[in-house]
Design an enzyme around this catalytic site. Structure first.
Site, mmCIF file in Angstrom:
data_model
loop_
_atom_site.group_PDB
_atom_site.id
_atom_site.type_symbol
_atom_site.label_atom_id
_atom_site.label_comp_id
_atom_site.label_asym_id
_atom_site.label_seq_id
_atom_site.Cartn_x
_atom_site.Cartn_y
_atom_site.Cartn_z
ATOM 1 N N ARG A 25 -49.639 -32.948 2.464
ATOM 2 C CA ARG A 25 -50.681 -31.928 2.569
ATOM 3 C C ARG A 25 -51.683 -31.980 1.403
ATOM 4 O O ARG A 25 -52.752 -31.404 1.490
ATOM 5 C CB ARG A 25 -50.020 -30.556 2.632
ATOM 6 N N HIS A 38 -21.639 -38.944 3.705
ATOM 7 C CA HIS A 38 -21.123 -39.979 2.796
ATOM 8 C C HIS A 38 -19.587 -40.105 2.844
ATOM 9 O O HIS A 38 -19.049 -41.202 2.945
ATOM 10 C CB HIS A 38 -21.530 -39.693 1.354
HETATM 11 C C1 BG6 Z 1 -27.279 -36.943 -1.705
HETATM 12 C C2 BG6 Z 1 -26.957 -35.477 -1.823
HETATM 13 O O1 BG6 Z 1 -27.102 -37.372 -0.389
HETATM 14 O O2 BG6 Z 1 -26.428 -37.691 -2.553
HETATM 15 C C3 BG6 Z 1 -27.055 -35.023 -3.261
HETATM 16 O O3 BG6 Z 1 -27.859 -34.726 -1.035
HETATM 17 C C4 BG6 Z 1 -26.238 -35.907 -4.170
HETATM 18 O O4 BG6 Z 1 -26.641 -33.664 -3.394
HETATM 19 C C5 BG6 Z 1 -26.584 -37.375 -3.920
HETATM 20 O O5 BG6 Z 1 -26.522 -35.560 -5.517
HETATM 21 C C6 BG6 Z 1 -25.687 -38.280 -4.727
HETATM 22 O O6 BG6 Z 1 -26.083 -39.622 -4.554
HETATM 23 P P1 BG6 Z 1 -25.569 -40.754 -5.531
HETATM 24 O O7 BG6 Z 1 -26.076 -42.006 -4.930
HETATM 25 O O8 BG6 Z 1 -26.121 -40.437 -6.870
HETATM 26 O O9 BG6 Z 1 -24.069 -40.647 -5.516
#
Ligand code: BG6
Length: 513
Positions: free
Chosen positions: A68, A267
């Site tokens: 935006r 994850h």
């Molecule tokens: C994200 C989450 O998917 O993964 C976050 O939304 C989290 O809350 C992040 O901090 C962590 O990613 P990584 O790769 O640092 O483990």
């Protein structure tokens, strides 16, 4: 992984199975929605630069920002420049930057602004002419989930989703993909109305991590682990994703979502699926996703969630020698928020390989330390021909996949303590990436963006996996919603007491990584 593609390779001269050749994207462009967000600045823009720096983008590659803001192209270029300088993995090279920046464009408008989408259509068409992007464009939606349907609808209305001739159009959707099963299904319906299944790339950035892909190599490239990878030998599995950070400036996203929806649904369940799945016939997208899907479909959530789950919210505490505030005092949190910042869950997989082996998943913000790992803990040897006193310090054998930050794999087993008596103690045998390889690991987003541009789908969950994951989580979320508030745990600790009790009831303890 060597994917056999669901979709035809973009460059017919490049055999995607031949790993001796670098995987370089063919002519294409990326349109980024949500360029002002944290993810774009910290991960996506730097990843695009790193790919360019590694020579993996085509010469005419173009990056179009859509937001935006009332920006000119130069303002957008400045934002990307700052993001790259601050967060790129590879060194800044003027030459790479200059070539990349020539392909930058910016389109100003809101997500429901027809004129803006018309300008976007013209911009993309101009790029095809001027930079040879050949009609191949990926639309990356790094935007609040509520805006997905609007943007996808506008892409369709303005003819941006439809490829012409042999060109392609793809959509990349960041998580969260829905907030429960019903909303995920609705969203899938919206997406599939506009894009064909092989054009949809759902991001779970954990699948882009080297150490996560290595789970497949570890399990399926070796002969010695697979025979013991089952309920005959495995006692239980612990999957931990601990973060030391709080929610920072992400209250608007996080509050009301919480730890389970934020990372268990995606994850952690993906990690579990990779650890538990049968070997796929090959690493093509269909086989790999199908095996993960079978695991998710076999998951049983305990009936007694009071015994098999725990949740918490961090209160003020100390971390790394610094005093930190509690969740409820973070900016923009609506008091009294019941959002959990810690979640732990016991899941069972009802199939022949895993029956009776609990999988314990936990995640939390503001925990003792940042660490993600999968620990497969084995049963004790059926008979120990030693004096009972000799084995007092002997634990369970374990394989620990260290996903981050100290990437590697640890094997833990018992050994004789040097001396005149037979005394046994646990020792570790370590594989560390830093020690074994000279190559440094690309960032997850480098791999995933490149795969999108190549049309390589194995590392992107299919909608069935997303829906099955919500099916697992929905009863937990409902149970929590009906049963009071999360427990408290001080920042810097390892979570609420209820999580310790959850494992203690099963006669086990959480690892202290
Ligand atoms: C994200 C989450 O998917 O993964 C976050 O939304 C989290 O809350 C992040 O901090 C962590 O990613 P990584 O790769 O640092 O483990």
């Amino acid at each position: 992984m060597t994917p056999v593609q669901d979709t035809p390779p973009t460059n017919p001269l490049r055999d995607p199975q031949d790993r001796r050749l670098p995987r370089i994207a063919g002519p294409c462009g990326l349109v980024l929605f949500g360029v002002t967000g944290d993810l774009s600045r910290k991960k996506l823009m730097p990843a695009v630069y790193d790919l360019a720096n590694r020579g993996l983008l085509p010469p005419g590659f173009s990056l179009v920002g859509f937001a935006r803001r009332d920006w000119a192209h130069q303002d957008f270029a400045q934002v990307v420049h700052d993001a790259v300088k601050q967060h790129a993995r590879t060194p800044f090279r003027e030459e790479t930057w200059k070539q990349l920046a020539e392909g930058f464009r910016f389109v100003s408008g809101s997500f429901d602004d027809d004129d803006a989408f018309e300008r976007l259509r013209r911009t993309v068409g101009d790029l095809d002419e001027a930079r040879g992007t050949s009609g191949n464009h990926a639309f990356y939606l790094s935007i609040p989930p509520g805006a997905f349907p609007t943007v996808i609808g506008k892409l369709k209305e303005h003819g941006l989703a439809q490829p012409a001739g042999a060109s392609w159009r793809r959509v990349v959707i960041e998580k969260p993909f829905g907030h429960d099963l019903a909303s995920a299904r609705q969203l899938n319906a919206v997406v599939s109305d506009v894009f064909s299944p092989e054009s949809v790339f759902r991001i779970d950035h954990y699948l882009g991590k080297e150490t996560v892909q290595n789970i497949l190599a570890f399990r399926f490239a070796n002969a010695m682990f697979e025979p013991v990878w089952n309920s005959n030998y495995v006692d239980h599995v612990q999957i931990t994703m601990a973060e030391d950070i709080g929610i920072g400036g992400r209250a608007a996203y996080y509050d009301g979502i919480g730890a389970a929806r934020d990372v268990i649904q995606n994850h952690l369940l993906q990690l579990m699926a990779l650890i538990a799945m049968e070997d796929p016939a090959s690493f093509d997208a269909r086989s790999l996703r199908l095996e993960k899907q079978k695991v998710l479909a076999a998951v049983r959530v305990a009936d007694r969630l009071d015994l098999a789950s725990a949740r918490g919210q961090y209160s003020a505490g100390w971390q790394g020698g610094e005093k930190v505030i509690g969740y409820l005092d973070e900016p923009d949190i609506s008091r009294p928020s019941r959002t959990e910042t810690y979640a732990a869950l016991r899941l069972d997989i009802e199939n022949r390989r895993w029956a009776g082996v609990p999988f314990y998943l936990r995640t939390g913000k503001r925990l003792g330390r940042r660490v993600t790992e999968v620990a497969v803990s084995f049963k004790r040897a059926p008979h120990l021909p030693f004096a009972a006193t000799a084995t007092e310090d002997l634990g369970h054998n374990a394989v620990v996949m260290r996903i981050q930050p100290d990437e590697g794999v640890t094997l833990r087993f018992g050994a004789k303590v040097p001396g005149t008596a037979m005394e046994l103690r646990d020792v570790n045998m370590d594989f560390a990436y830093g020690g074994a390889f000279v190559e440094s690991s690309p960032e997850a987003y480098e791999r995933l963006i490149l795969d999108v541009l190549l049309g390589d789908p194995p590392l992107f969950p299919r909608h069935e996996e997303v829906e099955l994951s919500w099916q697992i989580l929905d009863p937990v979320m409902s149970w929590w919603a009906e049963h009071g508030r999360p427990d408290h745990y001080p920042a810097g600790s390892w979570g609420p007491d209820s999580a310790e009790q959850m494992l203690a009831r099963d006669g086990r303890t959480w690892r202290r990584p």
